[in-house]
Scaffold this motif. Structure first.
Motif, PDB file in Angstrom:
ATOM      1  N   ARG A  59       0.984  -1.300  -0.002  1.00  0.00           N
ATOM      2  CA  ARG A  59       0.048  -0.126   0.053  1.00  0.00           C
ATOM      3  C   ARG A  59       0.962   1.188  -0.140  1.00  0.00           C
ATOM      4  O   ARG A  59       0.546   2.261  -0.717  1.00  0.00           O
ATOM      5  CB  ARG A  59      -1.010   0.032   1.026  1.00  0.00           C
ATOM      6  CG  ARG A  59      -2.106  -0.948   1.179  1.00  0.00           C
ATOM      7  CD  ARG A  59      -2.797  -1.016   2.270  1.00  0.00           C
ATOM      8  NE  ARG A  59      -4.241  -1.833   2.092  1.00  0.00           N
ATOM      9  CZ  ARG A  59      -4.675  -2.276   3.227  1.00  0.00           C
ATOM     10  NH1 ARG A  59      -4.486  -1.862   4.621  1.00  0.00           N
ATOM     11  NH2 ARG A  59      -5.806  -3.023   3.057  1.00  0.00           N
ATOM     12  N   LYS A  60       2.087   1.358   0.722  1.00  0.00           N
ATOM     13  CA  LYS A  60       2.766   2.559   0.873  1.00  0.00           C
ATOM     14  C   LYS A  60       3.051   2.840  -0.577  1.00  0.00           C
ATOM     15  O   LYS A  60       3.287   3.879  -0.861  1.00  0.00           O
ATOM     16  CB  LYS A  60       3.792   2.070   1.929  1.00  0.00           C
ATOM     17  CG  LYS A  60       5.104   3.274   1.944  1.00  0.00           C
ATOM     18  CD  LYS A  60       5.986   3.110   3.066  1.00  0.00           C
ATOM     19  CE  LYS A  60       6.920   4.143   3.317  1.00  0.00           C
ATOM     20  NZ  LYS A  60       8.013   4.027   4.215  1.00  0.00           N
ATOM     21  N   TYR A  61       3.657   1.931  -1.372  1.00  0.00           N
ATOM     22  CA  TYR A  61       4.135   2.131  -2.701  1.00  0.00           C
ATOM     23  C   TYR A  61       3.270   1.896  -3.816  1.00  0.00           C
ATOM     24  O   TYR A  61       3.703   1.998  -4.924  1.00  0.00           O
ATOM     25  CB  TYR A  61       5.487   1.055  -2.781  1.00  0.00           C
ATOM     26  CG  TYR A  61       6.549   1.594  -2.089  1.00  0.00           C
ATOM     27  CD1 TYR A  61       7.571   2.568  -2.548  1.00  0.00           C
ATOM     28  CD2 TYR A  61       6.952   0.955  -0.811  1.00  0.00           C
ATOM     29  CE1 TYR A  61       8.726   2.932  -1.842  1.00  0.00           C
ATOM     30  CE2 TYR A  61       7.887   1.303  -0.069  1.00  0.00           C
ATOM     31  CZ  TYR A  61       8.968   2.433  -0.518  1.00  0.00           C
ATOM     32  OH  TYR A  61      10.042   2.586   0.188  1.00  0.00           O
ATOM     33  N   GLY A  62       1.887   1.778  -3.364  1.00  0.00           N
ATOM     34  CA  GLY A  62       0.784   1.886  -4.373  1.00  0.00           C
ATOM     35  C   GLY A  62       0.947   0.645  -5.483  1.00  0.00           C
ATOM     36  O   GLY A  62       0.892   0.701  -6.587  1.00  0.00           O
ATOM     37  N   LEU A  63       1.466  -0.676  -4.978  1.00  0.00           N
ATOM     38  CA  LEU A  63       1.350  -1.646  -6.079  1.00  0.00           C
ATOM     39  C   LEU A  63       0.196  -2.252  -5.958  1.00  0.00           C
ATOM     40  O   LEU A  63      -0.544  -2.373  -5.060  1.00  0.00           O
ATOM     41  CB  LEU A  63       2.706  -2.584  -5.258  1.00  0.00           C
ATOM     42  CG  LEU A  63       3.838  -1.916  -5.027  1.00  0.00           C
ATOM     43  CD1 LEU A  63       5.067  -2.970  -4.371  1.00  0.00           C
ATOM     44  CD2 LEU A  63       4.703  -1.351  -6.235  1.00  0.00           C
ATOM     45  N   LEU A  64       0.080  -3.208  -6.854  1.00  0.00           N
ATOM     46  CA  LEU A  64      -0.979  -4.175  -7.031  1.00  0.00           C
ATOM     47  C   LEU A  64      -0.949  -5.581  -6.166  1.00  0.00           C
ATOM     48  O   LEU A  64       0.067  -6.093  -6.362  1.00  0.00           O
ATOM     49  CB  LEU A  64      -1.175  -4.353  -8.546  1.00  0.00           C
ATOM     50  CG  LEU A  64      -2.664  -5.274  -8.895  1.00  0.00           C
ATOM     51  CD1 LEU A  64      -3.858  -4.482  -8.394  1.00  0.00           C
ATOM     52  CD2 LEU A  64      -2.649  -5.622 -10.331  1.00  0.00           C
ATOM     53  N   ASP A  65      -1.795  -5.648  -5.545  1.00  0.00           N
ATOM     54  CA  ASP A  65      -1.765  -6.722  -4.446  1.00  0.00           C
ATOM     55  C   ASP A  65      -1.879  -8.024  -5.384  1.00  0.00           C
ATOM     56  O   ASP A  65      -3.010  -8.204  -5.810  1.00  0.00           O
ATOM     57  CB  ASP A  65      -2.763  -6.489  -3.383  1.00  0.00           C
ATOM     58  CG  ASP A  65      -2.601  -7.803  -2.288  1.00  0.00           C
ATOM     59  OD1 ASP A  65      -1.812  -8.352  -2.432  1.00  0.00           O
ATOM     60  OD2 ASP A  65      -3.572  -7.831  -1.491  1.00  0.00           O
ATOM     61  N   PRO A  66      -1.077  -8.910  -5.345  1.00  0.00           N
ATOM     62  CA  PRO A  66      -1.185 -10.044  -6.285  1.00  0.00           C
ATOM     63  C   PRO A  66      -2.353 -11.073  -5.552  1.00  0.00           C
ATOM     64  O   PRO A  66      -2.704 -11.986  -6.315  1.00  0.00           O
ATOM     65  CB  PRO A  66       0.334 -10.666  -5.969  1.00  0.00           C
ATOM     66  CG  PRO A  66       0.806 -10.244  -4.837  1.00  0.00           C
ATOM     67  CD  PRO A  66       0.166  -8.862  -4.927  1.00  0.00           C
ATOM     68  N   MET A  67      -2.533 -10.974  -4.129  1.00  0.00           N
ATOM     69  CA  MET A  67      -3.488 -11.853  -3.749  1.00  0.00           C
ATOM     70  C   MET A  67      -4.769 -11.849  -4.112  1.00  0.00           C
ATOM     71  O   MET A  67      -5.734 -12.398  -4.171  1.00  0.00           O
ATOM     72  CB  MET A  67      -3.442 -11.883  -2.179  1.00  0.00           C
ATOM     73  CG  MET A  67      -2.387 -12.542  -1.479  1.00  0.00           C
ATOM     74  SD  MET A  67      -2.250 -12.182   0.406  1.00  0.00           S
ATOM     75  CE  MET A  67      -3.575 -12.546   0.729  1.00  0.00           C
ATOM     76  N   ASP A  68      -5.274 -10.381  -4.474  1.00  0.00           N
ATOM     77  CA  ASP A  68      -6.478  -9.796  -4.808  1.00  0.00           C
ATOM     78  C   ASP A  68      -7.531 -10.355  -4.035  1.00  0.00           C
ATOM     79  O   ASP A  68      -7.677 -10.324  -2.702  1.00  0.00           O
ATOM     80  CB  ASP A  68      -6.612 -10.094  -6.130  1.00  0.00           C
ATOM     81  CG  ASP A  68      -7.669  -9.298  -6.928  1.00  0.00           C
ATOM     82  OD1 ASP A  68      -8.117  -8.390  -6.494  1.00  0.00           O
ATOM     83  OD2 ASP A  68      -8.065  -9.770  -8.007  1.00  0.00           O
ATOM     84  N   THR A  69      -8.402 -11.174  -4.711  1.00  0.00           N
ATOM     85  CA  THR A  69      -9.249 -11.840  -3.792  1.00  0.00           C
ATOM     86  C   THR A  69      -9.504 -13.351  -3.914  1.00  0.00           C
ATOM     87  O   THR A  69     -10.259 -14.176  -3.811  1.00  0.00           O
ATOM     88  CB  THR A  69     -10.977 -11.418  -4.429  1.00  0.00           C
ATOM     89  OG1 THR A  69     -10.940 -11.566  -5.757  1.00  0.00           O
ATOM     90  CG2 THR A  69     -11.156  -9.806  -4.201  1.00  0.00           C
ATOM     91  N   ASN A  70      -8.294 -13.886  -4.190  1.00  0.00           N
ATOM     92  CA  ASN A  70      -7.922 -15.089  -4.515  1.00  0.00           C
ATOM     93  C   ASN A  70      -8.375 -16.110  -3.284  1.00  0.00           C
ATOM     94  O   ASN A  70      -7.704 -15.816  -2.127  1.00  0.00           O
ATOM     95  CB  ASN A  70      -6.493 -15.531  -5.015  1.00  0.00           C
ATOM     96  CG  ASN A  70      -6.298 -14.976  -6.281  1.00  0.00           C
ATOM     97  OD1 ASN A  70      -7.228 -14.863  -7.177  1.00  0.00           O
ATOM     98  ND2 ASN A  70      -5.009 -14.714  -6.876  1.00  0.00           N
ATOM     99  N   PRO A  71      -9.122 -17.026  -3.347  1.00  0.00           N
ATOM    100  CA  PRO A  71      -9.473 -17.997  -1.931  1.00  0.00           C
ATOM    101  C   PRO A  71      -8.225 -18.966  -1.865  1.00  0.00           C
ATOM    102  O   PRO A  71      -7.163 -18.859  -2.397  1.00  0.00           O
ATOM    103  CB  PRO A  71     -10.721 -18.610  -2.615  1.00  0.00           C
ATOM    104  CG  PRO A  71     -10.533 -18.817  -4.208  1.00  0.00           C
ATOM    105  CD  PRO A  71      -9.832 -17.469  -4.566  1.00  0.00           C
ATOM    106  N   ARG A  72      -8.416 -19.850  -0.779  1.00  0.00           N
ATOM    107  CA  ARG A  72      -7.407 -20.548  -0.410  1.00  0.00           C
ATOM    108  C   ARG A  72      -7.141 -21.785  -1.641  1.00  0.00           C
ATOM    109  O   ARG A  72      -7.860 -22.264  -2.260  1.00  0.00           O
ATOM    110  CB  ARG A  72      -7.939 -21.170   0.598  1.00  0.00           C
ATOM    111  CG  ARG A  72      -6.718 -22.313   1.165  1.00  0.00           C
ATOM    112  CD  ARG A  72      -7.333 -23.354   2.344  1.00  0.00           C
ATOM    113  NE  ARG A  72      -8.224 -22.960   3.424  1.00  0.00           N
ATOM    114  CZ  ARG A  72      -8.619 -23.607   4.448  1.00  0.00           C
ATOM    115  NH1 ARG A  72      -8.469 -25.060   4.374  1.00  0.00           N
ATOM    116  NH2 ARG A  72      -9.191 -22.944   5.484  1.00  0.00           N
ATOM    117  N   GLY A  73      -5.812 -21.746  -1.849  1.00  0.00           N
ATOM    118  CA  GLY A  73      -5.155 -22.622  -2.739  1.00  0.00           C
ATOM    119  C   GLY A  73      -5.115 -22.117  -4.189  1.00  0.00           C
ATOM    120  O   GLY A  73      -4.740 -22.710  -5.190  1.00  0.00           O
ATOM    121  N   ILE A  74      -5.317 -20.654  -4.348  1.00  0.00           N
ATOM    122  CA  ILE A  74      -5.229 -20.190  -5.734  1.00  0.00           C
ATOM    123  C   ILE A  74      -4.237 -19.139  -5.441  1.00  0.00           C
ATOM    124  O   ILE A  74      -4.454 -18.335  -4.809  1.00  0.00           O
ATOM    125  CB  ILE A  74      -6.448 -19.516  -6.125  1.00  0.00           C
ATOM    126  CG1 ILE A  74      -7.858 -20.500  -6.177  1.00  0.00           C
ATOM    127  CG2 ILE A  74      -6.566 -18.774  -7.473  1.00  0.00           C
ATOM    128  CD1 ILE A  74      -7.565 -21.637  -7.131  1.00  0.00           C
TER     129      ILE A  74
END
Length: 221
Positions: A105-120
């Protein structure tokens, strides 16, 4: 999704600490994770932004998702075996994910986790590794402990590699926090492996480094 993860994190911590008060010390002595995470987040916020090279950016996103891998595997193992270590350690992994999210968040990056559920996972290497480790852990509880040890030594290896790539103080603060937690987790898993009359040979770190970690005391935050 981020608000949901934050709520899940603090709820898990509350339940874990309540269990600790009722049943005594838990296997994985991580100290007060709520205070530790808050301190890390405050330190990251207070530290000036610095330029991040492409290699540094890639490592930040990778480590964020690698912490999700640990969390997802451990939750899956708890669902199967119901042993305490796979309930307690994921609470710490949540703090690791939240610490990495602070950097993202500090560096304004796109979170790779997004809304991925467990195991994805977005990263194909981590996706293949998750599938492999869950399959291996499903064979026995001892195998599950060995999977835990493998994950933690891999985390240590990757965090050391990431530390070598950056001089950014805020990023290093978070990596050091994660590394300490991973060393504690490795100690816990190895303890359980020995209790189950099993053995473990490190793959990602040297035997010397492994022995130095597991034969030393838990680190406090």
């Amino acid at each position: 999704m981020r608000n949901f993860l934050s709520t899940l994190f603090f709820l898990s911590l509350f339940l874990s600490l309540a269990s600790c008060e009722k049943n005594g010390p838990i296997d994985d002595q991580q100290g007060n994770l709520t205070v530790s995470l808050a301190t890390i987040q405050q330190s990251v916020t207070a530290t000036p932004k610095e330029t991040l090279e492409e290699a540094e950016l890639a490592r930040i996103l990778f480590i964020r998702e690698e912490e999700k891998l640990a969390y997802d595997v451990y939750k899956t193992m708890f669902d199967k075996y119901g042993v305490n270590i796979f309930q307690n350690i994921p609470n710490s992994e949540l703090s690791h994910m939240e610490a990495m999210l602070t950097i993202i968040r500090k560096y304004g990056l796109l979170d790779p986790m997004d809304t991925n559920p467990r195991g994805i996972f977005k990263d194909s290497t981590l996706q293949a590794l998750y599938n492999q480790l869950v399959s291996q852990g499903n064979t026995s509880v001892l195998s599950a402990y060995q999977v835990g040890a493998l994950i933690e030594e891999l985390d240590i290896h990757d965090l050391n590699k990431s530390l070598a790539l950056t001089n950014n103080q805020d990023v290093r603060i978070v990596y050091d926090f994660l590394n300490k937690g991973s060393r504690n987790h490795l100690r816990s898993f190895y303890k359980n492996i020995k209790k189950a009359n099993g053995s473990y040979t490190p793959i990602y770190i040297s035997q010397i480094e492994f022995d130095a970690i597991v034969n030393s005391e838990m680190e406090k935050f």
